[in-house]
Design an enzyme around this catalytic site. Structure first.
Site, short mmCIF file in Angstrom:
data_model
loop_
_atom_site.label_atom_id
_atom_site.label_comp_id
_atom_site.label_asym_id
_atom_site.label_seq_id
_atom_site.Cartn_x
_atom_site.Cartn_y
_atom_site.Cartn_z
N CYS A 155 0.84 -1.19 0.00
CA CYS A 155 0.00 0.00 0.00
C CYS A 155 0.87 1.24 0.00
CB CYS A 155 -0.92 0.01 1.22
SG CYS A 155 -1.93 1.51 1.34
N GLY A 156 0.67 2.10 -0.98
CA GLY A 156 1.48 3.30 -1.07
C GLY A 156 0.84 4.53 -0.47
#
Length: 363
Positions: A204-205
């Protein structure tokens, strides 16, 4: 043909001899990694060009091989069990030890400051596959709207950091897991308070964002008017072209890839990482350093799903077309429609779904 999924009409492109079909559900199922072969036992790592290869083979870190349904154990093949009926499987366990190759995953801290000597303040920590770390940091700053061009950065250097878990007097250096970026004087300093700081995982960025408003970063490079067109036939060849360049994936099966292509299907640059968002940032960071922004007339292919964060990163770099071998999310489609980007999902062989910007696809 066109089919309606919930509230959208999706252009479904299928070759005459293609029998695969996309999932009929939207938003509910995860299709990450579709189109990629399952990793083989002992074949579980992979990285791409320039990554530090994650060659962490250890002689003792091996798994026993398990085979479901050995040869000759095919009684009832093709017959589904009734509801409530116990499922029987013959399991053959072969014990043994052998080295395995794993994809490396280590933290990288991005520090940002002013002055040629660096010594910036911590801005973000991401879990990544070592390699192309300068590109990763520069791409991250670009896609977060902190910089807009190579001229916005004075220096970017990979340096040794310290382990913050140790008392100050006992800080020990780590091995080049810090990138220190010095911004040009005209670039506003980024916010570094705890509500703005980022911590991202390999999956997850945008996990560290304080609010949904902070996620919707506006691009300096509009894509709606980009005249890019590409044939469906060319698009259908790109996953195999990308896959052929994933040298370390062959050894590990554990990395995502992002590739920048021309409309003719030529691969410009490819990067791999345990995090799909990191792979994209590495591609974009390379483009920043090469003074190629905005990336008009190019398309980006990613090996997993098309999430909101990847769509936003493509938009921030001025990329008019994003293609993925797996499913997009509803928010990714919303953003693509909003900014005028073409979004293609389930790009597998001669089959693809076009969720936004179908005018750029030539049949």
């Amino acid at each position: 043909m066109a089919r309606t999924t919930g509230r959208r009409t999706v252009l479904r492109l299928t070759g005459a001899d293609e029998h695969a079909r996309a999932d009929e559900h939207t938003g509910a199922h995860e299709h990450s990694g579709a189109g990629q072969p399952p990793p083989r036992a002992g074949d579980n790592a992979g990285t791409g060009d320039n990554a530090s290869a994650g060659t962490n083979a250890r002689a003792g870190n091996s798994a026993s091989a398990v085979t479901i349904g050995g040869a000759g154990d095919n009684a009832g093949a093709g017959k589904l069990p009734a509801v409530g009926e116990p499922v029987q499987a013959n399991v053959m366990i072969s014990a043994g030890r052998r080295p395995d190759t794993l994809a490396a995953e280590e933290p990288l801290e991005v520090r940002v400051g002013r002055g040629a000597k660096g010594s910036g303040q911590p801005l973000a920590v991401t879990m990544r596959t070592p390699g192309d770390d300068i590109d990763l940091a520069i791409g991250f700053l670009l896609t977060e709207g902190i910089i807009g061009a190579a001229e916005d950065v004075l220096t970017a250097r990979l340096c040794a950091g310290t382990d913050p878990s140790q008392p100050t007097a006992e800080h020990t250096p780590n091995t080049y897991n810090v990138v220190d970026v010095s911004l040009a004087p005209h670039v506003p300093a980024p916010q570094t308070d705890p509500t703005r700081n980022f911590y991202t995982t390999s999956s997850c960025g945008v996990c560290g964002k304080a609010s949904i408003d902070a996620v919707r970063t506006r691009s300096r490079f509009p894509v709606a008017g980009d005249q890019l067109t590409v044939t469906a036939a060319t698009l259908s060849t790109l996953p195999d072209r990308l896959r052929a360049r994933q040298r370390i994936f062959e050894r590990t099966g554990g990395l995502h890839a992002a590739g920048l292509f021309t409309p003719a299907g030529d691969l410009v640059v490819m990067r791999e990482d345990v995090g799909r968002h990191n792979a994209v940032d590495k591609v974009i960071g390379w483009a920043v350093r090469e003074h190629r922004l905005p990336l008009r007339g190019h398309l980006l292919l990613v090996s997993g799903r098309a999430s909101f964060e990847l769509t936003q990163k493509a938009s921030m770099a001025g990329i008019p077309l994003l293609a993925a071998v797996s499913a997009p999310s509803t928010l990714a489609v919303d953003l693509a429609e909003e900014v005028g980007m073409t979004l293609v999902g389930f790009l597998r062989g001669r089959t693809m779904n076009v969720y936004a910007g179908a005018h750029r696809i030539i049949l």
